[in-house]
Enzyme design. Structure first.
Site, PDB file in Angstrom:
ATOM      1  N   ARG A 236      34.877  43.703  30.519  1.00 14.84           N
ATOM      2  CA  ARG A 236      34.390  44.193  31.801  1.00 14.84           C
ATOM      3  C   ARG A 236      33.151  43.396  32.154  1.00 14.84           C
ATOM      4  O   ARG A 236      32.306  43.113  31.297  1.00 14.84           O
ATOM      5  CB  ARG A 236      34.045  45.691  31.730  1.00 14.84           C
ATOM      6  CG  ARG A 236      35.257  46.608  31.739  1.00 14.84           C
ATOM      7  CD  ARG A 236      36.001  46.592  33.082  1.00 14.84           C
ATOM      8  NE  ARG A 236      37.163  47.464  33.110  1.00 14.84           N
ATOM      9  CZ  ARG A 236      38.411  47.107  32.778  1.00 14.84           C
ATOM     10  NH1 ARG A 236      38.659  45.871  32.378  1.00 14.84           N
ATOM     11  NH2 ARG A 236      39.407  47.969  32.857  1.00 14.84           N
ATOM     12  N   GLU A 265      32.722  43.274  40.699  1.00 13.52           N
ATOM     13  CA  GLU A 265      34.052  42.888  41.182  1.00 13.52           C
ATOM     14  C   GLU A 265      34.427  43.579  42.477  1.00 13.52           C
ATOM     15  O   GLU A 265      34.159  44.787  42.597  1.00 13.52           O
ATOM     16  CB  GLU A 265      35.081  43.275  40.106  1.00 13.52           C
ATOM     17  CG  GLU A 265      35.594  42.100  39.329  1.00 13.52           C
ATOM     18  CD  GLU A 265      36.491  42.513  38.195  1.00 13.52           C
ATOM     19  OE1 GLU A 265      36.104  42.245  37.042  1.00 13.52           O
ATOM     20  OE2 GLU A 265      37.542  43.113  38.445  1.00 13.52           O
ATOM     21  N   HIS A 283      40.180  38.394  37.270  1.00 12.82           N
ATOM     22  CA  HIS A 283      40.647  39.579  36.522  1.00 12.82           C
ATOM     23  C   HIS A 283      42.178  39.594  36.385  1.00 12.82           C
ATOM     24  O   HIS A 283      42.845  40.495  36.903  1.00 12.82           O
ATOM     25  CB  HIS A 283      40.138  40.880  37.171  1.00 12.82           C
ATOM     26  CG  HIS A 283      40.083  42.019  36.183  1.00 12.82           C
ATOM     27  ND1 HIS A 283      39.203  43.061  36.284  1.00 12.82           N
ATOM     28  CD2 HIS A 283      40.816  42.278  35.060  1.00 12.82           C
ATOM     29  CE1 HIS A 283      39.385  43.906  35.285  1.00 12.82           C
ATOM     30  NE2 HIS A 283      40.373  43.448  34.520  1.00 12.82           N
TER      31      HIS A 283
HETATM   32  C1  DGY Z   1      42.630  46.736  31.747  1.00 11.65           C
HETATM   33  O1  DGY Z   1      43.777  47.199  31.679  1.00 11.65           O
HETATM   34  O2  DGY Z   1      41.632  47.420  31.572  1.00 11.65           O
HETATM   35  C2  DGY Z   1      42.533  45.283  32.036  1.00 11.65           C
HETATM   36  O3  DGY Z   1      41.256  44.909  32.394  1.00 11.65           O
HETATM   37  C3  DGY Z   1      43.538  44.875  33.070  1.00 11.65           C
HETATM   38  O4  DGY Z   1      43.612  43.500  33.159  1.00 11.65           O
END
Ligand code: DGY
Length: 322
Positions: A236, A265, A283
């Site tokens: 993240r 984001e 992402h």
């Molecule tokens: C998630 O599933 O948390 C991922 O970041 C998706 O790409």
């Protein structure tokens, strides 16, 4: 009849699974919903299937109302969901762990290779039609073999990145709050975070975003890394202080970075755009046809189980409430 709200179109068999189990209220269109549209979509539903860009908070839960029994996030991460607010209302939360580990590890490794071998910079040079010539010092990057891969968070995804690193002849170190049962098979050494940062050639982040991990990597931590090292983030964005990273990349404190996720984001720190030593992708960690279908189907099974009053396959533990 159960009503499912789906905040973005789902791939694979998920739509037919949900349609066979209840009424499905689909999002109007494939793009990001305006907040008002989202709140209207979930009004009165029994179970909501949410994407990681949807903030599930008191406002969302109020809009859904008292019928709501479950929030099924189509992602392994669930930092977009206010777990305490769900717990207070007895709303079950689920995520999609496990099924996206390989796809995300592939992407993390693609970023490791791209950043270590300067692929973004090299591709931009050729594409711009600039003159170039093979030379001993031209576009040289760094070997993976013999280097240390430092994994922050040796969970499902971290372990698969480590396995790929082993295959490339890297030595594996990891940082985690506790010993990982996967460490032995990965020949991985557990280090504290500072030592991991100071001794790794590649640092790859695989920790969930929590109040404890927000800005886990800031100016101090970047300052500990080797000037030849690379930071990769597929976890993240807010695990890294993005402004501090821009500074570290600009000043050559570290050699490079590969980023799949961003602190705010879909906005990206403007300072990143002008830097040649960072690879930026939007992402796409789990973005394969197969994995996205599997994620959607797991979320649909969870939603159907909740609707039937059964225990879902992959519940997120909720905090205790009074
Ligand atoms: C998630 O599933 O948390 C991922 O970041 C998706 O790409």
């Amino acid at each position: 009849m159960t009503i499912f709200a789906v905040t973005a179109p789902l791939p694979g068999r998920a739509p037919e699974m949900l349609a066979a189990a209840g009424d499905v209220r689909d999002a109007p269109g494939a793009g990001r919903l305006e907040r008002a549209q989202l709140l209207a979509l979930v009004e009165g539903v029994d179970v909501a299937l949410t994407m990681l860009s949807v903030r599930v908070d008191d406002e969302f839960l109020d809009a859904a109302g008292t019928n709501l029994r479950g929030v099924c996030n189509v992602a392994v991460g669930f930092d977009n969901v206010d777990l305490a607010a769900c717990a207070r209302r007895g709303v079950v939360v689920t995520n999609t762990p496990g099924v996206l580990d390989d796809a995300t590890a592939d992407l993390a490794f693609a970023l490791i290779l791209a950043a270590r071998r300067r692929l973004g910079e090299a591709e931009r040079l050729v594409r711009a039609g600039k003159p170039w010539e093979w030379g001993m010092g031209f576009m040289v990057g760094h070997d993976l073999r013999g280097g240390r891969l430092g994994i922050v968070g040796l969970g499902g995804i971290g372990a698969r990145v480590a396995a790929r690193g082993l295959g490339f002849g890297m030595e594996i170190a990891y940082y985690g709050r506790r010993e990982s049962p996967r460490a032995a098979e990965l020949e991985a050494t557990r280090l504290d975070l500072d030592e991991l940062l100071a001794t790794s050639d590649v640092v790859s982040l695989h920790t969930p975003l929590t109040p404890e991990t927000r800005h886990l990597i800031g100016a101090r931590e970047l300052g500990l890394m080797k000037p030849t090292a690379t930071l990769v983030n597929t976890a993240r964005g807010a695990v890294v202080d993005e402004a501090a990273l821009v500074e570290a990349l600009r000043e050559g404190q570290i050699a490079g970075a590969g980023l799949d996720v961003f602190e705010h984001e879909p906005d990206v720190h403007p300072g990143l755009f002008g830097l040649e030593n960072v690879v930026l992708v939007p992402h796409i960690g789990s973005a394969t046809v197969e994995t996205r279908a599997t994620m959607a189907e797991l979320a649909a099974r969870n939603a159907i189980a909740i609707a039937r009053g059964e225990v879902p396959e992959t519940p997120v533990p909720l905090p205790a409430v009074d």
